[in-house]
Design a protein around this motif. Structure first.
Motif, PDB file in Angstrom:
ATOM      1  N   VAL A  60       5.787   0.911  -7.083  1.00 39.10           N
ATOM      2  CA  VAL A  60       5.395   2.146  -7.777  1.00 39.10           C
ATOM      3  C   VAL A  60       4.254   1.918  -8.758  1.00 39.10           C
ATOM      4  CG1 VAL A  60       7.683   3.160  -7.514  1.00 39.10           C
ATOM      5  CG2 VAL A  60       7.162   1.847  -9.578  1.00 39.10           C
ATOM      6  N   TYR A 122       3.993   1.301  -0.589  1.00 37.43           N
ATOM      7  CA  TYR A 122       3.376   1.757  -1.832  1.00 37.43           C
ATOM      8  C   TYR A 122       3.783   3.192  -2.144  1.00 37.43           C
ATOM      9  CZ  TYR A 122       0.567  -2.447  -1.615  1.00 37.43           C
ATOM     10  OH  TYR A 122       0.176  -3.764  -1.568  1.00 37.43           O
ATOM     11  N   TYR A 123       4.142   3.409  -3.412  1.00 35.30           N
ATOM     12  CA  TYR A 123       4.573   4.730  -3.881  1.00 35.30           C
ATOM     13  C   TYR A 123       3.844   4.999  -5.206  1.00 35.30           C
ATOM     14  CZ  TYR A 123       8.005   8.554  -4.499  1.00 35.30           C
ATOM     15  OH  TYR A 123       8.614   9.775  -4.649  1.00 35.30           O
ATOM     16  N   PRO A 124       2.544   5.305  -5.132  1.00 35.23           N
ATOM     17  CA  PRO A 124       1.745   5.420  -6.361  1.00 35.23           C
ATOM     18  C   PRO A 124       2.008   6.677  -7.173  1.00 35.23           C
ATOM     19  CG  PRO A 124       0.416   5.966  -4.450  1.00 35.23           C
ATOM     20  CD  PRO A 124       1.740   5.502  -3.919  1.00 35.23           C
ATOM     21  N   ASN A 125       2.741   7.649  -6.610  1.00 35.62           N
ATOM     22  CA  ASN A 125       2.949   8.916  -7.311  1.00 35.62           C
ATOM     23  C   ASN A 125       4.321   9.015  -7.970  1.00 35.62           C
ATOM     24  OD1 ASN A 125       0.401   9.865  -6.395  1.00 35.62           O
ATOM     25  ND2 ASN A 125       1.327  10.441  -4.441  1.00 35.62           N
ATOM     26  N   ALA A 126       4.951   7.899  -8.234  1.00 33.11           N
ATOM     27  CA  ALA A 126       6.317   7.917  -8.759  1.00 33.11           C
ATOM     28  C   ALA A 126       6.411   8.656 -10.092  1.00 33.11           C
ATOM     29  CB  ALA A 126       6.848   6.496  -8.906  1.00 33.11           C
ATOM     30  N   ASP A 128       4.416  10.954 -11.287  1.00 27.42           N
ATOM     31  CA  ASP A 128       4.170  12.388 -11.077  1.00 27.42           C
ATOM     32  C   ASP A 128       5.412  13.056 -10.493  1.00 27.42           C
ATOM     33  OD1 ASP A 128       1.505  12.302 -11.967  1.00 27.42           O
ATOM     34  OD2 ASP A 128       0.841  11.572 -10.022  1.00 27.42           O
ATOM     35  N   ASP A 129       6.046  12.406  -9.533  1.00 25.84           N
ATOM     36  CA  ASP A 129       7.261  12.967  -8.938  1.00 25.84           C
ATOM     37  C   ASP A 129       8.390  13.023  -9.962  1.00 25.84           C
ATOM     38  OD1 ASP A 129       5.887  13.196  -6.605  1.00 25.84           O
ATOM     39  OD2 ASP A 129       6.903  11.559  -5.568  1.00 25.84           O
ATOM     40  N   HIS A 132       7.687  15.896 -12.314  1.00 26.92           N
ATOM     41  CA  HIS A 132       7.919  17.150 -11.592  1.00 26.92           C
ATOM     42  C   HIS A 132       9.407  17.509 -11.584  1.00 26.92           C
ATOM     43  CE1 HIS A 132       7.407  20.301  -8.589  1.00 26.92           C
ATOM     44  NE2 HIS A 132       8.389  19.751  -7.889  1.00 26.92           N
ATOM     45  N   ARG A 161       1.173  15.936 -20.715  1.00 32.12           N
ATOM     46  CA  ARG A 161       1.962  16.819 -19.845  1.00 32.12           C
ATOM     47  C   ARG A 161       3.293  17.223 -20.477  1.00 32.12           C
ATOM     48  NH1 ARG A 161       1.505  13.602 -14.213  1.00 32.12           N
ATOM     49  NH2 ARG A 161       1.321  11.846 -15.676  1.00 32.12           N
TER      50      ARG A 161
END
Length: 235
Positions: A60, A122-126, A128-129, A132, A161
């Motif tokens: 991540v 690869y999980y680069p948006n962890a 952001d998720d 969310h 954010r």
């Protein structure tokens, strides 16, 4: 739990540690890091050790440790996190630390056949998720101004954010997540909080703990979900 600390960068040690982690876990492991270059390279060395045992990596990348703990808990997977705080450190969760130490001490690693070397996903948006999900669940609004001590961790990525979603103004200190200089001490934060007319304060410690200060009360949380539930009820 912290399982490794070294004042010097030693990729060989981190690769051996990764072999021990992979031997114990024997499955998918979530790995993350803080914003320092030494953590990025240290994570790479650790990952080489982990995949050599046949375990799979979910990478991540850059994420606050407190968010990674919640993320990994929801996924039902163990985690390993590399960060810098007065030296290189590794934190694990969901893996037996004593077993890792025993495997490391005895060098009794699993050695996967070349055809069975573990994969890296690869999980680069962890983050952001994660945010969310948080914003989908919590819709309360706060007033006033908060003093936020990021302690030079990726917790700075929560802002603006979080402050925009929940309606409060956030003033950040120790927000240089690539800096190797020690963050300004807690006493500086407390003095500023006392004199600045803030509604509340938050302090994100490198080991994945957040302190919240409100009405002369201090609470500690190891989960962003628990922190937000407290904020919803008490702020």
């Amino acid at each position: 739990m912290e399982i490794y600390r070294s004042e010097k960068f030693n990729p060989e040690e981190l690769a051996l540690l990764g072999r021990a982690i992979g031997t114990v876990a024997q499955g998918t492991i979530i790995v993350g890091r803080d914003g320092r270059a030494i953590s990025r390279y240290g994570k790479r060395a650790m990952v080489v050790g982990i995949v050599s045992t046949g375990s799979t990596i979910m990478d991540v990348r850059l994420i606050p440790l407190i968010a990674l703990k919640d993320f990994a808990h929801k996924k039902g997977l163990p985690l390993a996190y590399v960060y810098y705080y007065s030296g290189v450190r590794v934190e694990v969760s969901g893996i037996d630390a004593d077993e890792i130490e025993a495997i490391l001490g005895g060098r009794s690693f699993i050695e996967a056949h070349p055809n069975d070397i573990g994969a890296t996903v690869y999980y680069p948006n962890a983050i952001d998720d994660f945010l969310h999900e948080v914003f989908k669940h919590y819709h309360f609004k706060l007033e006033g101004k908060a003093l936020v001590d990021c302690m030079n961790t990726p917790a700075v990525l929560f802002f603006p954010r979080m402050s925009e979603h929940f309606g409060f103004e956030a003033e950040l200190i120790n927000d240089m997540m690539t800096s190797y200089l020690p963050p300004k001490p807690r006493e500086v934060f407390l003095q500023k909080l006392k004199k600045g007319g803030y509604s509340f304060g938050m302090r994100f410690r490198p080991e994945g703990i957040v302190e919240i200060y409100h009405d002369d009360e201090t609470r500690e949380f190891g989960s962003m979900w628990m922190l937000l539930e407290y904020m919803r009820k008490h702020l």
